[in-house]
Design a protein around this motif. Sequence first.
Motif, PDB file in Angstrom:
ATOM      1  N   ASP A   1      55.271 -45.434 -12.919  1.00 12.61           N
ATOM      2  CA  ASP A   1      55.168 -45.024 -11.511  1.00 12.61           C
ATOM      3  C   ASP A   1      55.022 -43.508 -11.357  1.00 12.61           C
TER       4      ASP A   1
ATOM      5  N   SER B   1      48.910 -42.886  -8.876  1.00  9.25           N
ATOM      6  CA  SER B   1      48.553 -42.228  -7.613  1.00  9.25           C
ATOM      7  C   SER B   1      48.632 -43.203  -6.451  1.00  9.25           C
TER       8      SER B   1
ATOM      9  N   TYR C   1      48.853 -47.716  -5.159  1.00  7.21           N
ATOM     10  CA  TYR C   1      48.833 -49.155  -5.409  1.00  7.21           C
ATOM     11  C   TYR C   1      47.935 -49.778  -4.352  1.00  7.21           C
TER      12      TYR C   1
ATOM     13  N   LEU D   1      58.145 -55.302  -5.462  1.00 10.54           N
ATOM     14  CA  LEU D   1      58.240 -54.577  -4.182  1.00 10.54           C
ATOM     15  C   LEU D   1      59.555 -53.822  -4.093  1.00 10.54           C
ATOM     16  N   ASP D   2      60.643 -54.507  -4.468  1.00 15.61           N
ATOM     17  CA  ASP D   2      61.957 -53.887  -4.328  1.00 15.61           C
ATOM     18  C   ASP D   2      62.112 -52.697  -5.271  1.00 15.61           C
ATOM     19  N   GLU D   3      61.610 -52.854  -6.512  1.00 16.59           N
ATOM     20  CA  GLU D   3      61.934 -51.830  -7.507  1.00 16.59           C
ATOM     21  C   GLU D   3      60.843 -50.779  -7.659  1.00 16.59           C
ATOM     22  N   ILE D   4      59.604 -51.136  -7.384  1.00 21.40           N
ATOM     23  CA  ILE D   4      58.536 -50.168  -7.623  1.00 21.40           C
ATOM     24  C   ILE D   4      58.013 -49.592  -6.305  1.00 21.40           C
ATOM     25  N   ARG D   5      57.673 -50.456  -5.389  1.00 20.35           N
ATOM     26  CA  ARG D   5      56.994 -49.934  -4.211  1.00 20.35           C
ATOM     27  C   ARG D   5      57.932 -49.555  -3.073  1.00 20.35           C
ATOM     28  N   GLY D   6      58.900 -50.461  -2.802  1.00 22.69           N
ATOM     29  CA  GLY D   6      59.541 -50.422  -1.493  1.00 22.69           C
ATOM     30  C   GLY D   6      60.739 -49.525  -1.337  1.00 22.69           C
ATOM     31  N   THR D   7      61.150 -48.832  -2.403  1.00 22.84           N
ATOM     32  CA  THR D   7      62.407 -48.111  -2.263  1.00 22.84           C
ATOM     33  C   THR D   7      62.236 -46.797  -1.517  1.00 22.84           C
ATOM     34  N   GLY D   8      61.011 -46.448  -1.227  1.00 24.93           N
ATOM     35  CA  GLY D   8      60.802 -45.264  -0.398  1.00 24.93           C
ATOM     36  C   GLY D   8      60.912 -43.976  -1.190  1.00 24.93           C
ATOM     37  N   ARG D   9      60.098 -43.036  -0.816  1.00 26.47           N
ATOM     38  CA  ARG D   9      60.189 -41.750  -1.507  1.00 26.47           C
ATOM     39  C   ARG D   9      59.655 -40.683  -0.574  1.00 26.47           C
TER      40      ARG D   9
ATOM     41  N   ARG E   1      64.604 -52.872   1.413  1.00 28.17           N
ATOM     42  CA  ARG E   1      63.236 -52.523   1.747  1.00 28.17           C
ATOM     43  C   ARG E   1      62.958 -52.580   3.256  1.00 28.17           C
TER      44      ARG E   1
ATOM     45  N   ARG F   1      52.015 -44.962  -0.646  1.00 32.92           N
ATOM     46  CA  ARG F   1      52.160 -45.365  -2.033  1.00 32.92           C
ATOM     47  C   ARG F   1      53.514 -46.049  -2.177  1.00 32.92           C
ATOM     48  N   ARG F   2      54.587 -45.262  -2.132  1.00 33.06           N
ATOM     49  CA  ARG F   2      55.899 -45.902  -2.149  1.00 33.06           C
ATOM     50  C   ARG F   2      56.555 -45.821  -0.788  1.00 33.06           C
ATOM     51  N   PHE F   3      56.175 -44.802  -0.028  1.00 34.08           N
ATOM     52  CA  PHE F   3      56.762 -44.653   1.292  1.00 34.08           C
ATOM     53  C   PHE F   3      56.268 -45.805   2.156  1.00 34.08           C
ATOM     54  N   THR F   4      57.187 -46.608   2.642  1.00 30.13           N
ATOM     55  CA  THR F   4      56.761 -47.800   3.355  1.00 30.13           C
ATOM     56  C   THR F   4      57.167 -47.712   4.824  1.00 30.13           C
TER      57      THR F   4
END
Lengths: 351, 241
Positions: free
Chosen positions: A208, A212, A214, A343-351, B26, B196-199
């Motif tokens: 991750d 750049s 997903y 989703l929970d571990e890679i995409r959705g945790t927010g950054r 999430r 990307r990760r920001f949802t």
Amino acid sequence: MPRIVSGALLRICLGVVVAAVLAPCPALALPAAGEDRTVVQYDCIPNYANWGGVTALYKQVTGVTVPPDPKGSSVAMAALEKEKDNPVADCAYYSGAIGYQAAQKGLHQPYKPKGWEKIPDALKDPNGLWWTVHTGTIALVVNTKALGGARIPRSFADLLEPAYKGKIAYDDPTWGGTSFTFVYGLNELMGGTDKDFRPGLSYLRKLDANVSSYPRESIYNAVLRGEVPIWINADGNGYKMKYVDGGPVEVVIPAEGTFTMPLVMGLAAGAPHADEAKRYFDWLLSAPAQAEFAKSFFRPVVAGTLPAELAAKFLPDADYRKARALDLSKMAAAADALKKAWLDEIRGTGR
Amino acid sequence: MWPLVRLAAGAFASPGAFLQVLAAGRYRTSLVNSLALSTAAAFVSVAIAIVPAWVFARERFPARNLARTAVSLPLTFSGVLVGFLVIVMLGRIGAVPKLAGFLTGRELFAGSAYTLAGLFLAYLYFEIPRAVMTLEAAFRHFPPELDAAARSLGAGPIARLLHVTLPYAAPALYSTLAVTFSASMGSFGVALVLARRFTVAPLEIYTELTAFLNDAVAGALCIALAALTFGVDRLFARRAA
């Protein structure tokens, strides 16, 4: 000029513009009276597996239109399920596990197209609920000009190097089946099982840092242009960029190994043009159609239909011996849980 | 109304859905992100819009109509298109990094389209025109006598803006905040392309529906998002009144 005239003129201009915009769009074009020559296929992406060429050839041979459709496998399955009471689509195309799952959910009706016996048993449902039309292999599609000085990665381990920061993309596996195949297979490769996703997710978390995006749409053109230098996707898309579109693209089979992916189809339950769809399926297994798929470097499921000059452009068999087949039933059973975990571990945790 | 009823029925049919949405994870993150991003986009876009809106409402100058059309143009773009525009500008091989590379030798901002900053810029891109148009309409009704009176008392342009115009326009500012905030909360296409990760919440609703066919959670998320938007809008409306 009197106001009324200019208003009318404006309206006429607007009408012409709207007509010009709508005219080339096949989905909106009204069929001629008494004619019902359409097959609606969910997941019919022109840039993927040469569906654009295949559907154009079919139109030329039979006059039947198969409009393009941008859904990925998972979205295609979801749409079939949503429309169960009032079906719109005649058929769908998926990566293997998602098609298997759709058949299990009762979204297909049985049909065994002409040439059925030429499909290896492992690549079809004994009852005709799904069958393979061609196969792909997960590979690294690398735009060598866009690497910015970094060397061509040769393995999954290479991809974790800081040199590739921001240069890697793989599709959102909740959107596309190709990427789901990659995520599932990778987990097996890293020592996980259909119940234990930790090894794969732990690798993907490290990856991750270099990813750049997903994407949830086809990024074929973005890779060709160099916006995305490394795309983890089907090998055929990379060969097509290299040999058909002349892009500075290399296809790499990762040193650790990779996975083959059957691409399957099925006849939708309650298909509005079922007979038309059956003729379409028969044709898709014919030698000309199989050879047309092969132009995008997806391997025909019917043996002997891969033209020799195309076969020569694939990487050597030694590379492909590193590709393993995945158990579609286990994959289908793990699909929802793995997508959620991703989703929970890679995409959705927010950054 | 019927679709709304069905949506609510789907969500309330399984009571666990709301608990799932409100539990840490999430879904809640996406709601909080939506709220924070939309609030920030609303305040920043309204702040930026004040001067152009004032100029369009009060001044006559050559090419004024052209300028107004140019400003309102982004309103006609769909979110997905705005997302692609941001990639064209700030992608890995976007125009800005290429230009920076040409000028300074370093490709600055390459790939920032996919960061939170890129997403925020995209929101501003379609919220600023909305704010300008809404505020301009309000500023038109501003009585010129007030301005003239302040001027005759010796107030400079900045003092007049701060002490006369803005207090007078406060209700319009709050309702513009509400308009831009709501539009951001519902915006989907931009995040679909860039995030990307920001949802954000609309993205999670899409994923629940398309990837998992989870009507209950999708419905609950919709209702939570609508309630949040409505609540904040009420706050703005109360300040406006």
